[in-house]
Design a protein around this motif. Structure first.
Motif, PDB file in Angstrom:
ATOM      1  N   ARG A 179       0.847  -1.199   0.000  1.00  0.00           N
ATOM      2  CA  ARG A 179       0.000   0.000   0.000  1.00  0.00           C
ATOM      3  C   ARG A 179       0.886   1.253   0.000  1.00  0.00           C
ATOM      4  O   ARG A 179       1.972   1.249   0.580  1.00  0.00           O
ATOM      5  N   VAL A 180       0.400   2.279  -0.679  1.00  0.00           N
ATOM      6  CA  VAL A 180       1.175   3.526  -0.776  1.00  0.00           C
ATOM      7  C   VAL A 180       0.227   4.689  -0.518  1.00  0.00           C
ATOM      8  O   VAL A 180      -0.795   4.821  -1.205  1.00  0.00           O
ATOM      9  N   ASN A 181       0.526   5.485   0.482  1.00  0.00           N
ATOM     10  CA  ASN A 181      -0.348   6.602   0.858  1.00  0.00           C
ATOM     11  C   ASN A 181       0.466   7.855   1.145  1.00  0.00           C
ATOM     12  O   ASN A 181       1.661   7.780   1.456  1.00  0.00           O
ATOM     13  N   THR A 182      -0.210   8.994   1.044  1.00  0.00           N
ATOM     14  CA  THR A 182       0.412  10.280   1.369  1.00  0.00           C
ATOM     15  C   THR A 182      -0.168  10.815   2.668  1.00  0.00           C
ATOM     16  O   THR A 182      -1.362  10.647   2.929  1.00  0.00           O
ATOM     17  N   ILE A 183       0.668  11.485   3.447  1.00  0.00           N
ATOM     18  CA  ILE A 183       0.173  12.366   4.508  1.00  0.00           C
ATOM     19  C   ILE A 183       0.553  13.785   4.103  1.00  0.00           C
ATOM     20  O   ILE A 183       1.714  14.049   3.756  1.00  0.00           O
ATOM     21  N   THR A 221       2.261  19.169  15.944  1.00  0.00           N
ATOM     22  CA  THR A 221       3.516  18.664  16.501  1.00  0.00           C
ATOM     23  C   THR A 221       3.937  17.433  15.686  1.00  0.00           C
ATOM     24  O   THR A 221       3.087  16.807  15.030  1.00  0.00           O
ATOM     25  N   PRO A 222       5.231  17.081  15.739  1.00  0.00           N
ATOM     26  CA  PRO A 222       5.641  15.845  15.049  1.00  0.00           C
ATOM     27  C   PRO A 222       4.807  14.633  15.485  1.00  0.00           C
ATOM     28  O   PRO A 222       4.493  13.771  14.658  1.00  0.00           O
ATOM     29  N   ALA A 223       4.378  14.607  16.738  1.00  0.00           N
ATOM     30  CA  ALA A 223       3.573  13.464  17.214  1.00  0.00           C
ATOM     31  C   ALA A 223       2.228  13.385  16.488  1.00  0.00           C
ATOM     32  O   ALA A 223       1.720  12.279  16.244  1.00  0.00           O
ATOM     33  N   ASP A 224       1.646  14.533  16.122  1.00  0.00           N
ATOM     34  CA  ASP A 224       0.372  14.514  15.382  1.00  0.00           C
ATOM     35  C   ASP A 224       0.532  13.775  14.048  1.00  0.00           C
ATOM     36  O   ASP A 224      -0.353  13.038  13.611  1.00  0.00           O
ATOM     37  N   ILE A 225       1.663  13.998  13.395  1.00  0.00           N
ATOM     38  CA  ILE A 225       1.911  13.344  12.101  1.00  0.00           C
ATOM     39  C   ILE A 225       2.326  11.891  12.316  1.00  0.00           C
ATOM     40  O   ILE A 225       1.945  10.992  11.563  1.00  0.00           O
ATOM     41  N   ALA A 226       3.093  11.659  13.382  1.00  0.00           N
ATOM     42  CA  ALA A 226       3.564  10.288  13.664  1.00  0.00           C
ATOM     43  C   ALA A 226       2.387   9.338  13.889  1.00  0.00           C
ATOM     44  O   ALA A 226       2.399   8.197  13.421  1.00  0.00           O
ATOM     45  N   ALA A 228      -0.598   9.523  12.617  1.00  0.00           N
ATOM     46  CA  ALA A 228      -1.215   9.226  11.310  1.00  0.00           C
ATOM     47  C   ALA A 228      -0.340   8.252  10.515  1.00  0.00           C
ATOM     48  O   ALA A 228      -0.848   7.333   9.865  1.00  0.00           O
ATOM     49  N   ALA A 229       0.983   8.441  10.585  1.00  0.00           N
ATOM     50  CA  ALA A 229       1.898   7.552   9.856  1.00  0.00           C
ATOM     51  C   ALA A 229       1.813   6.131  10.408  1.00  0.00           C
ATOM     52  O   ALA A 229       1.785   5.157   9.648  1.00  0.00           O
ATOM     53  N   ARG A 230       1.752   6.027  11.720  1.00  0.00           N
ATOM     54  CA  ARG A 230       1.647   4.691  12.336  1.00  0.00           C
ATOM     55  C   ARG A 230       0.377   3.985  11.849  1.00  0.00           C
ATOM     56  O   ARG A 230       0.396   2.802  11.523  1.00  0.00           O
ATOM     57  N   PHE A 231      -0.734   4.727  11.777  1.00  0.00           N
ATOM     58  CA  PHE A 231      -1.990   4.139  11.296  1.00  0.00           C
ATOM     59  C   PHE A 231      -1.839   3.639   9.855  1.00  0.00           C
ATOM     60  O   PHE A 231      -2.217   2.507   9.532  1.00  0.00           O
TER      61      PHE A 231
END
Ligand code: NAD
Length: 258
Positions: A179-183, A221-226, A228-231
């Protein structure tokens, strides 16, 4: 939502958003490869993750160099035995300059890291993901893929290109369960944000205004993006591919007004 014992490469993980992603994935049990050009920062992040009990390896990498990327991916697989995930996070803002006056080198420098670098990393990683039986690639673009500021033709177009690259890679690799996705992050407090802000003539006004630009009334914050990336890396998103997940505190939904 466990990534336990899965190997994930995070580019540009020596700072900001990439660092936040690497730390969260490691806390979740992933084996994290810190692929970073800044040797001191990359080594320090890997060391800190190991100190916290996680598994991390720093591999010095310039994503703009095909040879460096290919060597990094080979080294990562040699170290951990397999490869499941890739986060194409390394990025640079470049210098603000309207297109009419932009030197070719400046255009190329930004595209070489933000877009070509992501292509190099994906191309090198995909054969190993096929061997693993599945995989997940997350490309960190920007809300600048959807809306623009004058003076950022190189950055904005590199991020728009990344959203398109995501879709093509998702089509090509879906049958292999990759799977390939963008944030697309909004404004996140990192050194890159600081560098961008410093180039604005009305920096103080922007700095003060950014909170109210966001319906959720804060920068990210970086955690907000992290998170989403983990999901998007985890099996919880196993039927999601090719999307652009905008994570921006609502910044991009406003057309006009309060
Ligand atoms: N901070 C924001 O507001 C924001 C908003 C939207 C998108 N982004 C994107 O998020 C990503 C991370 O940005 P950040 O804000 O954490 O920036 P940052 O400057 O804090 O971190 C970027 C990291 O990438 C590394 N890097 C740069 N060139 C590299 C190369 N050629 N090879 C390997 N590593 C390299 C840097 O050394 C640094 O550690 C970027 O792609 C950026 O465009 C950031």
């Amino acid at each position: 939502m466990s990534l336990k014992d899965r190997t994930v490469i995070v580019t540009g993980a020596g700072s900001g958003i990439g660092r936040g992603i690497a730390e969260l994935l490691a806390a979740d049990g992933a084996r994290v490869v810190i692929a970073e050009i800044h040797e001191h920062n990359g080594a320090a992040v890997a060391e800190e993750i190991r100190r916290q009990g996680g598994v991390a390896e720093f591999i010095p990498t310039d994503v703009a160099s095909e040879a460096s990327v290919n060597a990094m991916v080979s080294q990562a697989v040699a170290r951990f035995g397999s490869l499941y995930g890739l986060v194409n996070n390394a990025g640079i803002a470049g210098s603000q300059c309207e297109a009419e006056a932009m030197p070719t080198e400046e255009w190329d420098r930004v595209h070489a890291v933000n877009l070509r670098g992501a292509f190099f990393c994906a191309r090198a990683a995909i054969p190993h993901m096929k061997r693993f039986g599945k995989g997940s690639i997350v490309n960190i673009a920007s809300v600048h893929a959807q809306f623009s500021f004058a003076g950022w033709a190189h950055y904005d177009s590199s991020k728009g290109g990344l959203v398109s690259l995501t879709r093509t890679l998702a089509l090509e690799n879906g049958p292999h369960q990759i799977r390939v996705n963008t944030i697309s992050p909004g404004y996140i407090d990192t050194p890159l944000w600081d560098a961008w802000l410093a180039q604005q003539p009305d920096a103080a006004e922007i700095e003060a205004g950014t909170r109210s630009w966001h319906p959720l009334r804060r920068r990210g914050t970086p955690a907000d993006i992290a998170k989403a990336a983990r999901f998007l890396l985890s099996d919880d998103s196993e039927w999601i591919t090719g999307i652009n997940l905008v994570v921006d505190g609502g910044l991009s939904i406003r057309y006009f007004g309060r």
